[in-house]
Design a protein around this motif. Structure first.
Motif, PDB file in Angstrom:
ATOM      1  N   ALA A 241      -8.851  33.118   3.265  1.00 32.20           N
ATOM      2  CA  ALA A 241      -8.651  34.597   2.911  1.00 32.20           C
ATOM      3  C   ALA A 241      -7.546  34.702   1.953  1.00 32.20           C
ATOM      4  CB  ALA A 241      -8.847  35.544   3.783  1.00 32.20           C
ATOM      5  N   ALA A 242      -6.656  34.064   2.047  1.00 30.41           N
ATOM      6  CA  ALA A 242      -5.227  34.241   1.327  1.00 30.41           C
ATOM      7  C   ALA A 242      -5.431  33.853  -0.131  1.00 30.41           C
ATOM      8  CB  ALA A 242      -4.099  33.417   1.826  1.00 30.41           C
ATOM      9  N   TYR A 243      -6.635  33.307  -0.480  1.00 33.04           N
ATOM     10  CA  TYR A 243      -6.913  32.949  -1.927  1.00 33.04           C
ATOM     11  C   TYR A 243      -7.252  34.254  -2.516  1.00 33.04           C
ATOM     12  CZ  TYR A 243      -6.221  28.059  -1.645  1.00 33.04           C
ATOM     13  OH  TYR A 243      -5.875  26.643  -1.384  1.00 33.04           O
ATOM     14  N   GLY A 244      -7.897  35.230  -1.807  1.00 35.36           N
ATOM     15  CA  GLY A 244      -8.313  36.509  -2.157  1.00 35.36           C
ATOM     16  C   GLY A 244      -9.747  36.496  -2.566  1.00 35.36           C
ATOM     17  N   THR A 245     -10.159  35.243  -2.206  1.00 29.95           N
ATOM     18  CA  THR A 245     -11.619  35.115  -2.366  1.00 29.95           C
ATOM     19  C   THR A 245     -12.578  34.916  -0.983  1.00 29.95           C
ATOM     20  OG1 THR A 245     -11.672  32.838  -2.959  1.00 29.95           O
ATOM     21  CG2 THR A 245     -11.627  34.318  -4.658  1.00 29.95           C
ATOM     22  N   MET A 246     -13.887  35.170  -0.986  1.00 32.01           N
ATOM     23  CA  MET A 246     -14.514  34.991   0.196  1.00 32.01           C
ATOM     24  C   MET A 246     -14.651  33.433   0.487  1.00 32.01           C
ATOM     25  SD  MET A 246     -17.199  37.825   0.420  1.00 32.01           S
ATOM     26  CE  MET A 246     -16.810  39.652   0.251  1.00 32.01           C
ATOM     27  N   ALA A 247     -14.899  33.005   1.590  1.00 33.28           N
ATOM     28  CA  ALA A 247     -15.165  31.517   1.872  1.00 33.28           C
ATOM     29  C   ALA A 247     -15.953  31.473   3.142  1.00 33.28           C
ATOM     30  CB  ALA A 247     -13.867  30.686   2.145  1.00 33.28           C
TER      31      ALA A 247
ATOM     32  N   ARG B 203      -3.514  25.234   9.407  1.00 32.24           N
ATOM     33  CA  ARG B 203      -2.946  24.736   8.093  1.00 32.24           C
ATOM     34  C   ARG B 203      -3.613  24.022   7.089  1.00 32.24           C
ATOM     35  NH1 ARG B 203       0.815  24.534  12.168  1.00 32.24           N
ATOM     36  NH2 ARG B 203       2.977  25.286  11.849  1.00 32.24           N
ATOM     37  N   GLU B 204      -3.819  24.418   5.786  1.00 34.52           N
ATOM     38  CA  GLU B 204      -4.491  23.800   4.797  1.00 34.52           C
ATOM     39  C   GLU B 204      -4.115  22.318   4.247  1.00 34.52           C
ATOM     40  OE1 GLU B 204      -6.446  24.762   0.463  1.00 34.52           O
ATOM     41  OE2 GLU B 204      -5.031  26.272   1.270  1.00 34.52           O
ATOM     42  N   LEU B 205      -4.900  21.765   4.384  1.00 30.56           N
ATOM     43  CA  LEU B 205      -4.362  20.178   3.690  1.00 30.56           C
ATOM     44  C   LEU B 205      -4.390  20.097   2.383  1.00 30.56           C
ATOM     45  CD1 LEU B 205      -6.395  18.072   6.472  1.00 30.56           C
ATOM     46  CD2 LEU B 205      -3.993  18.658   6.368  1.00 30.56           C
ATOM     47  N   PRO B 206      -3.656  19.286   1.785  1.00 33.30           N
ATOM     48  CA  PRO B 206      -3.674  19.531   0.139  1.00 33.30           C
ATOM     49  C   PRO B 206      -4.969  18.835  -0.363  1.00 33.30           C
ATOM     50  CG  PRO B 206      -1.628  18.467   0.988  1.00 33.30           C
ATOM     51  CD  PRO B 206      -2.607  18.587   2.398  1.00 33.30           C
ATOM     52  N   GLY B 207      -5.277  19.195  -1.452  1.00 30.41           N
ATOM     53  CA  GLY B 207      -6.533  18.483  -1.873  1.00 30.41           C
ATOM     54  C   GLY B 207      -7.370  19.494  -2.579  1.00 30.41           C
ATOM     55  N   GLY B 208      -8.646  19.787  -2.240  1.00 28.79           N
ATOM     56  CA  GLY B 208      -9.715  20.505  -2.777  1.00 28.79           C
ATOM     57  C   GLY B 208      -9.439  22.007  -3.524  1.00 28.79           C
TER      58      GLY B 208
ATOM     59  N   GLU C 272      -0.450  36.340  11.802  1.00 26.24           N
ATOM     60  CA  GLU C 272       0.181  35.941  10.685  1.00 26.24           C
ATOM     61  C   GLU C 272      -0.842  35.439   9.484  1.00 26.24           C
ATOM     62  OE1 GLU C 272       4.049  33.084   9.157  1.00 26.24           O
ATOM     63  OE2 GLU C 272       3.685  33.491  11.154  1.00 26.24           O
ATOM     64  N   LEU C 273      -0.358  35.623   8.330  1.00 28.04           N
ATOM     65  CA  LEU C 273      -1.149  35.135   7.300  1.00 28.04           C
ATOM     66  C   LEU C 273      -0.562  34.982   5.988  1.00 28.04           C
ATOM     67  CD1 LEU C 273      -3.999  34.574   5.757  1.00 28.04           C
ATOM     68  CD2 LEU C 273      -4.556  37.074   5.584  1.00 28.04           C
ATOM     69  N   ARG C 274      -0.498  33.803   5.525  1.00 24.16           N
ATOM     70  CA  ARG C 274       0.231  33.585   4.192  1.00 24.16           C
ATOM     71  C   ARG C 274      -0.527  32.258   3.851  1.00 24.16           C
ATOM     72  NH1 ARG C 274       4.165  31.314   8.111  1.00 24.16           N
ATOM     73  NH2 ARG C 274       4.367  29.059   7.736  1.00 24.16           N
ATOM     74  N   PRO C 275      -0.068  32.181   2.246  1.00 29.33           N
ATOM     75  CA  PRO C 275      -0.795  30.973   1.673  1.00 29.33           C
ATOM     76  C   PRO C 275      -0.644  29.652   2.514  1.00 29.33           C
ATOM     77  CG  PRO C 275       0.367  32.115   0.072  1.00 29.33           C
ATOM     78  CD  PRO C 275       0.610  32.748   1.283  1.00 29.33           C
ATOM     79  N   GLY C 276      -1.709  28.910   2.787  1.00 32.39           N
ATOM     80  CA  GLY C 276      -1.813  27.754   3.338  1.00 32.39           C
ATOM     81  C   GLY C 276      -1.484  27.703   5.160  1.00 32.39           C
ATOM     82  N   TYR C 277      -1.338  28.951   5.619  1.00 31.78           N
ATOM     83  CA  TYR C 277      -1.189  29.018   7.026  1.00 31.78           C
ATOM     84  C   TYR C 277      -1.616  30.362   7.473  1.00 31.78           C
ATOM     85  CZ  TYR C 277       1.396  29.573  11.416  1.00 31.78           C
ATOM     86  OH  TYR C 277       1.883  29.848  12.779  1.00 31.78           O
ATOM     87  N   ALA C 278      -2.065  30.410   8.662  1.00 36.28           N
ATOM     88  CA  ALA C 278      -2.378  31.510   9.528  1.00 36.28           C
ATOM     89  C   ALA C 278      -2.410  31.360  10.991  1.00 36.28           C
ATOM     90  CB  ALA C 278      -3.918  32.044   9.189  1.00 36.28           C
TER      91      ALA C 278
ATOM     92  N   ASP D 119      -1.025  41.103  -1.448  1.00 37.97           N
ATOM     93  CA  ASP D 119      -0.644  41.818  -0.314  1.00 37.97           C
ATOM     94  C   ASP D 119      -1.101  41.108   0.833  1.00 37.97           C
ATOM     95  OD1 ASP D 119       0.347  43.482   1.815  1.00 37.97           O
ATOM     96  OD2 ASP D 119       0.182  45.377   0.653  1.00 37.97           O
ATOM     97  N   TYR D 120      -0.498  40.177   1.500  1.00 38.73           N
ATOM     98  CA  TYR D 120      -0.762  39.215   2.621  1.00 38.73           C
ATOM     99  C   TYR D 120      -0.707  40.357   3.872  1.00 38.73           C
ATOM    100  CZ  TYR D 120      -0.386  35.638  -0.781  1.00 38.73           C
ATOM    101  OH  TYR D 120      -0.584  34.603  -1.753  1.00 38.73           O
ATOM    102  N   GLU D 121       0.028  40.983   4.104  1.00 36.82           N
ATOM    103  CA  GLU D 121      -0.012  42.059   5.380  1.00 36.82           C
ATOM    104  C   GLU D 121      -1.325  43.198   5.194  1.00 36.82           C
ATOM    105  OE1 GLU D 121       0.743  43.631   8.825  1.00 36.82           O
ATOM    106  OE2 GLU D 121       1.775  41.806   8.026  1.00 36.82           O
ATOM    107  N   ARG D 122      -1.598  43.390   4.021  1.00 37.96           N
ATOM    108  CA  ARG D 122      -2.665  44.447   4.029  1.00 37.96           C
ATOM    109  C   ARG D 122      -4.183  43.576   3.949  1.00 37.96           C
ATOM    110  NH1 ARG D 122      -4.660  46.702  -1.335  1.00 37.96           N
ATOM    111  NH2 ARG D 122      -6.591  48.041  -0.647  1.00 37.96           N
ATOM    112  N   LEU D 123      -4.070  42.278   3.466  1.00 35.91           N
ATOM    113  CA  LEU D 123      -5.159  41.427   3.757  1.00 35.91           C
ATOM    114  C   LEU D 123      -5.265  41.036   5.460  1.00 35.91           C
ATOM    115  CD1 LEU D 123      -7.518  39.705   2.851  1.00 35.91           C
ATOM    116  CD2 LEU D 123      -5.828  37.912   2.403  1.00 35.91           C
ATOM    117  N   ARG D 124      -4.033  40.679   6.162  1.00 34.38           N
ATOM    118  CA  ARG D 124      -3.933  40.587   7.518  1.00 34.38           C
ATOM    119  C   ARG D 124      -4.928  41.795   8.107  1.00 34.38           C
ATOM    120  NH1 ARG D 124      -1.759  41.498  11.957  1.00 34.38           N
ATOM    121  NH2 ARG D 124      -0.158  43.119  10.850  1.00 34.38           N
TER     122      ARG D 124
END
Length: 136
Positions: free
Chosen positions: A67-73, A97-102, A26-32, A2-7
C-alpha cells in the motif's frame, strides 16, 4: 505520500484484520509492522493459536508494504511456515520487508515473532501491484 494517514486508513478500512484485532503499527516504503494480541477466540480445538491468525497477520503486514506505493495490490502466491504455537494473551508482531526486484510483481519476506523475540512463523508473499490508486 502521507504514510501515517495511509496507516490509519488501512487500520480503519480493512474489516477482516480489524475483526481479528490486527493493527498496523508502522508503515513506510519497503517495510510494515502489524501486531495482534492472541485472544481465547483465536484458539483452535487444541488450545493454540489457529494458523489463520498468523497467516492473516503476515498477509496484512505484507499488504501494508504494498500500500505504501499508493496503489492497490493483491496477494498472488505465498509460502508460509508455522514454527511455534502462541497462547492466549501473547502479543504477536509481523514485520514485512520487500525484496529488491519487481515492479508490478513484488516479493516480500515476513516474520511473526512474540514478545521475547521468539519466531512463531515465517513466509514469503508475492503480490501483484494494480493500476488502481488507493483513495483515502
Amino acid at each position: 505520500m502521507d504514510y501515517e494517514r495511509l496507516r490509519a486508513f488501512r487500520n480503519e478500512r480493512n474489516p477482516f484484520p480489524r475483526r481479528l484485532g490486527i493493527y498496523v503499527e508502522e508503515l513506510r516504503p519497503g517495510y510494515a509492522r502489524a501486531v495482534k494480541t492472541v485472544t481465547e477466540e483465536d484458539l483452535n480445538p487444541i488450545q493454540v493459536t489457529h494458523g489463520g491468525v498468523y497467516y492473516t497477520l503476515a498477509d496484512t503486514a505484507c499488504g501494508s508494504v504494498m500500500a505504501a506505493y499508493g496503489t492497490m495490490a493483491v496477494t498472488i502466491n505465498s509460502a508460509f511456515s508455522f514454527l511455534k504455537s502462541a497462547q492466549a494473551g501473547e502479543r504477536l508482531t509481523a514485520e514485512a520487508r520487500e525484496l529488491p526486484g519487481g515492479r508490478s510483481v513484488c516479493v516480500l519476506e515476513v516474520r511473526v515473532t512474540g514478545g521475547e523475540g521468539e519466531l512463531f512463523a515465517t513466509g514469503t508473499f508475492t503480490f501483484r501491484r494494480l493500476d488502481k490508486l488507493i483513495a483515502f
